[in-house]
Each structure stands twice: as C-alpha cells, then as structure tokens.
Design a protein around this motif. Sequence first.
Motif: not given
Length: 304
Positions: A91-99
């Motif tokens: 989940a953390a990797i996903l949000i780092f990419v998105v933001v």
Amino acid sequence: MERSKFWGNYGSSILLLLGIIVGSIVGVVLGEKAMILSPIGDIFLNLMFTIVVPMVFISISTAVGNMLNMKRLGKILGSLMAIFIGTGIVAAILIFVVVNIFPPAVGAKIVLNSGNMGTPSSAANLIVNSLTVNDFSGLFSRKNMLPIIIASIGFGFSVSVCGGEESPVGKLLNNMNNIIMKLVELIMKLAPIGLGAYFASLIGEFGPKLLGDYGRAMLIYYPTCILYAILAFPLYAYISGGKEGVSRMSKYILTPALTAFATQSSVATLPTNMAACKNIGVPKDVYEIVLPMGATMHMDGSVI
C-alpha cells in the motif's frame, strides 16, 4: 431459484448500498438540514462500537481457549505479522507512486491553527501505555484495543490449559460467542437505515468543505483506495485460496467494504468482517484472532 440465491448472497449488501445512496442524496438536497438525521446514525454507530469490546474479548478468548495445540496459535500470529507488514508495504509503495504523479496539495490553501505541545512521552512509556492499562476497568474501553487483545489471548491460553472447550468456562465462552454473533446479526439489520442517516448528516455538514481545498486530495485518495482494492485484494485472496478464494471473497466483501467506507472506522467494521469471514469459510480460530488484531494493527487505508 437463481433470484433467491442471488438475493441471499447480495441482498444485505444491496440494501446497505441503497441506504448509503439515498442518504447521500438526502444530504446533498437538504444540506445542513439533513443533520436532523444525525441521532439515527449515531445510535447505529454507538451500537456497533458498544458490541466491539465484548466481541473481541470473547471471540479471541474462545478461539485460543479451544486450541489444544499452541503451535497453531504461534503459526497464526507469525503469519499475521508477516502479512500485515507485507500488505502495508504494498500500500505504501502504491501511494508513493500516485502522489508523485498527482500531488494532492497543489493549489490547496489550508490554514492550520497553532496549538500548544504537551509533554512528550518516552518510548518506554509509549510501549507500556500501548500494550497495557493500569486498571482492569480500562479493558472495557475500545480505546485500548491492544491491551484487550493481549488480555484475551492470556485468558484464552489459561482456559486451554485448564480444560479447554470442555471445561465449564470453555463451554460458557463458546455459548457467549454464539450469543454475541447473533446480536451482531440483529444490529446489522439496522445498517441500511443507520448508515443512510449517518451519511446524510455527514454530507449535509461537511459537503461544502469537501468540495473545497480537500477536494483534490479526496479525488486522489479514494480512487487510489479503490485501485488498491481491485488489484491487491483478489491477489491476496488468490494466494490464500486460489480461484475459489477469489470467488468467495468477491461474493462477501461488499458489506464490510460499504460499512468501512460509510463509517471510516476499522473497529465499527469488525462485526461485518466477522460475519463475512464466517460465510467465506475462513477457519473460525483464524478470523476470531486475526480480525480483532487487524482492526487495530492492519490499516492499509491509513498507510495510503
């Protein structure tokens, strides 16, 4: 036959979704006047929150108390920690990419009021206060979920050593666990009305603010959560139970998902998660230990 089967599988979820949709429309149309429905929503949430502490204590104590092989408990807890950490990293990797692609704070002008900082606690005190309470009465508060979980595991272990499910206390725990789950079923019958009223008052009160400076952040956060659920949840279910795991998860996930979305609370969603795991076919001792701990420790949405 097919219609009856479909309604049996999805009827409660459909009613819950309709309640939220109708409540949202009422909130948009009536605006702040919709806050008159707030007591109805609050009553439902209070019922959910009230049942959480006895449900957590009794379900974990029952599951651990019924275990004859403590190695299974160790395996469950070990797997639990590995999965919680692993899915949190995803989940953390996903949000780092998105933001980094869609910065959520662009153009926002949010004024934060200054406040006085309290006396900082030491790391040792934080650990002590997170895991224990200094009075037995503290175990009756949902604000102390980790101490409740630790106490229930200890109590269940003691029951297991002293006769397990065949002991008088073991039989009492199993009976109380059945009673608690029946009570949860009764409370959930009120969910479409309760969550509909709660959503109506929520949108009526905060709707204009959510369309302002927080709007961009919401437009990034919620689609990211949906993307995570669409991509990651089936993958986790497949790893756990193959194609059958994905099928069962898809059939019963809607009610817990809608409850989580509407209440924004892992604890309030715990009763619906219990019922869903029972329907999916997850072993009872697994979900009665994992779900209460997950409501406190496993929050991929908070990670995002």
